[in-house]
Design an enzyme around this catalytic site. Structure first.
Site, PDB file in Angstrom:
ATOM      1  N   GLY A  71       0.791  -1.222   0.000  1.00 53.91           N
ATOM      2  CA  GLY A  71       0.000   0.000   0.000  1.00 53.91           C
ATOM      3  C   GLY A  71       0.824   1.274   0.000  1.00 53.91           C
ATOM      4  CB  SER A 199      -2.229  -3.067   0.914  1.00 56.25           C
ATOM      5  OG  SER A 199      -1.215  -3.801   1.548  1.00 56.25           O
ATOM      6  CB  ALA A 200      -2.192  -8.680  -0.352  1.00 57.01           C
ATOM      7  CG  HIS A 201      -0.597  -6.303   5.050  1.00 51.89           C
ATOM      8  ND1 HIS A 201      -0.708  -5.893   6.360  1.00 51.89           N
ATOM      9  CD2 HIS A 201      -0.219  -5.212   4.360  1.00 51.89           C
ATOM     10  CE1 HIS A 201      -0.401  -4.610   6.448  1.00 51.89           C
ATOM     11  NE2 HIS A 201      -0.095  -4.174   5.236  1.00 51.89           N
ATOM     12  CB  THR A 237      12.365 -10.624 -11.128  1.00 50.73           C
ATOM     13  OG1 THR A 237      13.413 -10.515 -12.089  1.00 50.73           O
ATOM     14  CG2 THR A 237      11.768 -12.019 -11.195  1.00 50.73           C
ATOM     15  CB  CYS A 325       2.569   3.324   9.433  1.00 51.41           C
ATOM     16  SG  CYS A 325       1.359   2.343   8.586  1.00 51.41           S
TER      17      CYS A 325
END
Ligand SMILES: *Cc1c(COP(=O)(O)O)cnc(C)c1O
Length: 387
Positions: A71, A199-201, A237, A325
């Site tokens: 994110g 954001s995935a988490h 990658t 954060c």
């Protein structure tokens, strides 16, 4: 001791189904998706599938999804990348005072580069004043960035109205939807957003992976050069296992979010109701109705939130005083201050955030523990004498 996790707005546990798909990518399907041979094609097919799943969750097209490291990166890229790519049209950006630091600091960075930024105020409930937005848009405005839902108090903005105003003025609209996805349906076509961070988490996916949705035709500067990945916009990658896990989390969420949201809302409301019955002199922050089902932000009058957090931690209960954060910073929450809270009120605030794994029994235990701890802390509070 039982451990109770009520910090689901900071991060969530990776679900078993997500983990299973991820682990396969650390095994035989280890290829580089950029390679032309079969190993590469196999990995590339997995990335395509994940991209489709992310796109489907937010009703975007596959080609509009760019994978990022999460994110914070998505927000940085959106703000700086959209501003730089559209600089010829103007140098003014509008955001809000309650954005996540990854948006606010990216805006500060642009100010150092010669951009002008307006930080819109919010009302007591955390809602952005739409009349003010209209008032501040000028012919130099190129970007409006307003978060979909706030990560500290849960207030949901009137996104459709905001995007409508921005577009009527020909301004690009980005939204940080990171704490919104998983809490209510996000549809980029319906909301008419030009760019959106995810954001995935925050919804049982892995940490360190996310995406930026950029609507077809919207110009954005490249973030990382020197690789052809992500159409050359974000070289390097691809992190295949993380991306695959992200995709799976999106698929699971899409199937379950209505039931999941009902459950978290039930738990959150049960918590708030019980708390209000059991503990005097508390305030529930944020909008009464227009808020995510996940969060309860509570100010405990005459309590130092850090002290309360520590007592709860000793009892096995994990909560937060604000955004993860910002943890460790002694500054009072910029979100609560922008909502008109005093420094004392901000420093007496705890964020409880619920997930589908939580139970009613856990909440009863937490409320009982809170009652005990709050009474104890209030009895020794130096502020008490003043009352
Ligand atoms: C968590 C969060 C972020 C940061 O996302 P990361 O993936 O942890 O970098 C940004 N904005 C909001 C609203 C958040 O809740």
């Amino acid at each position: 001791m039982q451990k109770i996790y009520l910090d689901n707005a900071a991060t969530t546990k990776v679900s078993n189904e997500v983990l299973t798909e991820m682990l396969e990518c650390y095994g035989d399907t280890f290829g580089n998706p950029s390679s032309i041979h079969s190993f590469g094609r196999e990995a590339s097919a997995l990335v395509d599938k994940a991209r489709d799943r992310v796109a489907s969750l937010i009703n975007a097209e596959r080609g509009e999804i760019y994978f990022t490291s999460g994110g914070t990166e998505s927000n940085n890229w959106a703000i700086v990348g959209l501003a730089l790519a559209n600089r010829a049209k103007g140098n003014h950006i509008i955001t809000s005072a309650i954005e996540h630091k990854s948006v606010l600091e990216a805006c500060k960075r642009l100010e150092r580069l010669g951009f002008e930024v307006t930080y819109l105020p919010v009302d007591k409930t955390g809602l952005v004043d739409i009349a003010k937005l209209l008032h501040f848009i000028t012919h130099k405005t190129i970007l409006v960035s307003i978060m979909a839902a706030n990560n500290e108090v849960g207030t949901i903005q009137n996104l459709k109205a905001i995007s409508k105003i921005a577009h009527e003025k020909g301004v690009i609209f980005h939204t940080d939807a990171i704490s919104a996805v998983g809490n209510f349906k996000i549809d980029v076509k319906d909301l008419e957003v030009d760019a959106l961070s995810i954001s995935a988490h925050k919804f049982n996916g892995p940490k360190g992976v996310g995406a930026l949705y950029v609507k077809k035709g919207v110009k954005i500067d490249n973030l990382i050069v020197g690789g052809e990945q992500e159409k050359g916009k974000r070289g390097g990658t691809l992190n295949v296992p993380q991306i695959v896990g992200f995709g799976k989390a999106c698929e699971i969420l899409q199937e379950n979010y209505i039931i999941d949201c009902k459950k978290t809302k039930y738990l959150r409301d049960y918590f708030v109701n019980t708390l209000e019955k059991e503990i005097p002199n508390i305030t529930i922050n944020g909008h009464l109705h227009q808020k995510t089902p996940q969060i309860a932000s509570v100010s405990f009058n005459n309590i130092d939130a850090e002290a309360l957090l520590c007592l709860l931690d000793l009892a096995g209960i994990a909560v937060s005083t604000g955004a993860a954060c910002d943890a460790g910073s002694v500054e009072p929450s910029h979100v609560l201050l922008a909502m008109g809270k005093s420094i004392e009120e901000a420093q007496s605030t705890i964020r409880f955030s619920f997930g589908t794994n939580n139970t009613k029994e856990e909440i009863d235990y937490v409320v009982a523990e809170l009652k005990k701890d709050v009474e104890r802390l209030r009895s020794i509070s130096p502020l008490k004498a003043k009352k």
